[in-house]
Design an enzyme around this catalytic site. Sequence first.
Site, mmCIF file in Angstrom:
data_model
loop_
_atom_site.group_PDB
_atom_site.id
_atom_site.type_symbol
_atom_site.label_atom_id
_atom_site.label_comp_id
_atom_site.label_asym_id
_atom_site.label_seq_id
_atom_site.Cartn_x
_atom_site.Cartn_y
_atom_site.Cartn_z
ATOM 1 N N ASP A 4 0.840 -1.138 -0.108
ATOM 2 C CA ASP A 4 0.148 -0.079 0.058
ATOM 3 C C ASP A 4 1.020 1.225 0.127
ATOM 4 O OD1 ASP A 4 -1.677 1.963 0.649
ATOM 5 O OD2 ASP A 4 -2.679 1.065 2.254
ATOM 6 N N ASP A 104 -3.651 2.522 -5.150
ATOM 7 C CA ASP A 104 -2.402 2.602 -4.740
ATOM 8 C C ASP A 104 -2.164 1.181 -3.680
ATOM 9 O OD1 ASP A 104 -3.892 2.754 -2.390
ATOM 10 O OD2 ASP A 104 -2.399 4.305 -1.377
ATOM 11 N N GLU A 105 -2.903 0.058 -4.116
ATOM 12 C CA GLU A 105 -2.633 -1.178 -3.363
ATOM 13 C C GLU A 105 -2.899 -2.316 -4.216
ATOM 14 O OE1 GLU A 105 -5.461 -2.094 -0.212
ATOM 15 O OE2 GLU A 105 -5.616 0.102 0.264
HETATM 16 P P1 TTP Z 1 -5.310 5.188 1.202
HETATM 17 O O1 TTP Z 1 -4.289 4.112 0.814
HETATM 18 O O2 TTP Z 1 -6.493 5.036 1.930
HETATM 19 O O3 TTP Z 1 -4.718 6.275 1.823
HETATM 20 P P2 TTP Z 1 -3.321 6.913 1.603
HETATM 21 O O4 TTP Z 1 -2.519 6.334 0.515
HETATM 22 O O5 TTP Z 1 -3.382 8.506 1.081
HETATM 23 O O6 TTP Z 1 -2.787 7.056 3.030
HETATM 24 P P3 TTP Z 1 -1.867 5.899 3.607
HETATM 25 O O7 TTP Z 1 -0.547 6.217 4.179
HETATM 26 O O8 TTP Z 1 -2.674 5.561 5.028
HETATM 27 O O9 TTP Z 1 -2.235 4.726 2.704
HETATM 28 O O10 TTP Z 1 -6.069 5.614 -0.354
HETATM 29 C C1 TTP Z 1 -5.255 5.927 -1.385
HETATM 30 C C2 TTP Z 1 -5.791 7.042 -2.194
HETATM 31 O O11 TTP Z 1 -7.058 7.161 -2.243
HETATM 32 C C3 TTP Z 1 -5.404 8.411 -1.502
HETATM 33 O O12 TTP Z 1 -4.064 8.690 -1.528
HETATM 34 C C4 TTP Z 1 -6.352 9.352 -1.786
HETATM 35 C C5 TTP Z 1 -7.513 8.425 -2.213
HETATM 36 N N1 TTP Z 1 -8.632 8.631 -1.031
HETATM 37 C C6 TTP Z 1 -9.769 9.618 -1.161
HETATM 38 O O13 TTP Z 1 -9.724 10.399 -2.130
HETATM 39 N N2 TTP Z 1 -10.461 9.805 -0.108
HETATM 40 C C7 TTP Z 1 -10.601 8.815 1.070
HETATM 41 O O14 TTP Z 1 -11.382 8.904 1.877
HETATM 42 C C8 TTP Z 1 -9.355 7.804 0.905
HETATM 43 C C9 TTP Z 1 -9.418 6.789 2.320
HETATM 44 C C10 TTP Z 1 -8.532 7.831 0.038
HETATM 45 MG MG MG Z 2 -2.206 4.377 0.539
#
Ligand code: TTP
Ligand code: MG
Length: 363
Positions: A4, A104-105
Amino acid sequence: MLVDLDYFFAQCEEKRNLSIKDKPVVVCVYSGRTEESGAVSTANYIARSYGVKSGMPIYQAKKKLENVETIFLPVDYDYYEKVSGEVMRILRQFADLFEQVGIDEAFLDVTLRTNGRFQAAKELAERIKNELKAQLGLTCSIGVGPNKLVAKVAADQNKPDGLTVIEADNVEHFFSPLNVERLVGVGTITREKMQSMGIMTVGDLARYDTQKLMETFGKMLGIYFHNAAQGMDNEPVKERTETESLSRIATLKKDSRDTDFIMEKTEQLCTELHVAIVDQKVSFKTIGIIVILNDMSSHSKSRTLENPTDSLQTMKENVRDLFKQFFDETMLEARRVGVKISNLSHEKESQRQLTSFIQRNTD
Ligand code: TTP
Ligand code: MG
């Protein structure tokens, strides 16, 4: 394992403008009603340290960062998609089976290449982290476990830039003290419901009467929660072609119905498609052309081959044939031309490895 990317959209923004890296960065979805209406998409960890979170209204984030020099940016999905493509292209190379689950996963089944050894998986995860850092300048968090559920929960354990390995023997020890909302499928409402039943931790949930869980959440979910709380999960990592078809289209330098001239452009498109399919380890069985004529009408023509192939030569030959046939049937000239392949299938390599793995282990 689950990989992730950290604070993905905001990290992408830092990547193209390193000078913002040491400041709070908040990526926003502006709704457009007023200048500040909308929500936070994501924020870097500096902004998070002030309490900014995904989903928060923008005005609230601004309040939290009132006296801090902060970079607010609008979302640029096209750019994040492009970076995501580069990330996935790298990750895929490290997996026996690969499944992207979000922008992103991705889940990587690495059982075969590590011979099921967690130490080897840990080293592989370190290599992946180094590779993403070296090639793209991006950090990620990785969870390694005996199944997808444990890998996912493990990945969330140490963020950002984390690596958490949970071996099968350690799952119970790792899971039981966690808050229930850490489990995939437990959102705010379910968490509140569970709390009202006295279930605070995953351990509480694991010990809870299954029958009562089924009565409260329904049979399917009840059983899921019961199993998930023990770290049990049998979902395979599913290879899938993100797209049913792949195509490329381009505008000709001048309108034409000359197959040789058209093929000059089209061969480039074939080569691009070929790179994409080799990369994704897919074969195609149907090949087609797309033609937009100088009267702006749009046409396509395709043929299905006897067997799937990933041959560039076959692609080019069939495309040339199709253009010849096409211009037999029209007097007009083409303005834009394209190539499309469909009926895509994954090459059998991972399948073969898997079969031999199962055979080896059942001998
Ligand atoms: P995530 O992987 O949930 O979050 P992240 O990558 O920003 O942070 P982390 O370090 O905790 O992994 O989500 C991936 C992308 O999806 C994030 O960069 C932006 C988008 N997203 C939104 O637009 N709204 C949201 O509520 C969430 C959770 C994510
Ligand atoms: Mg992320």
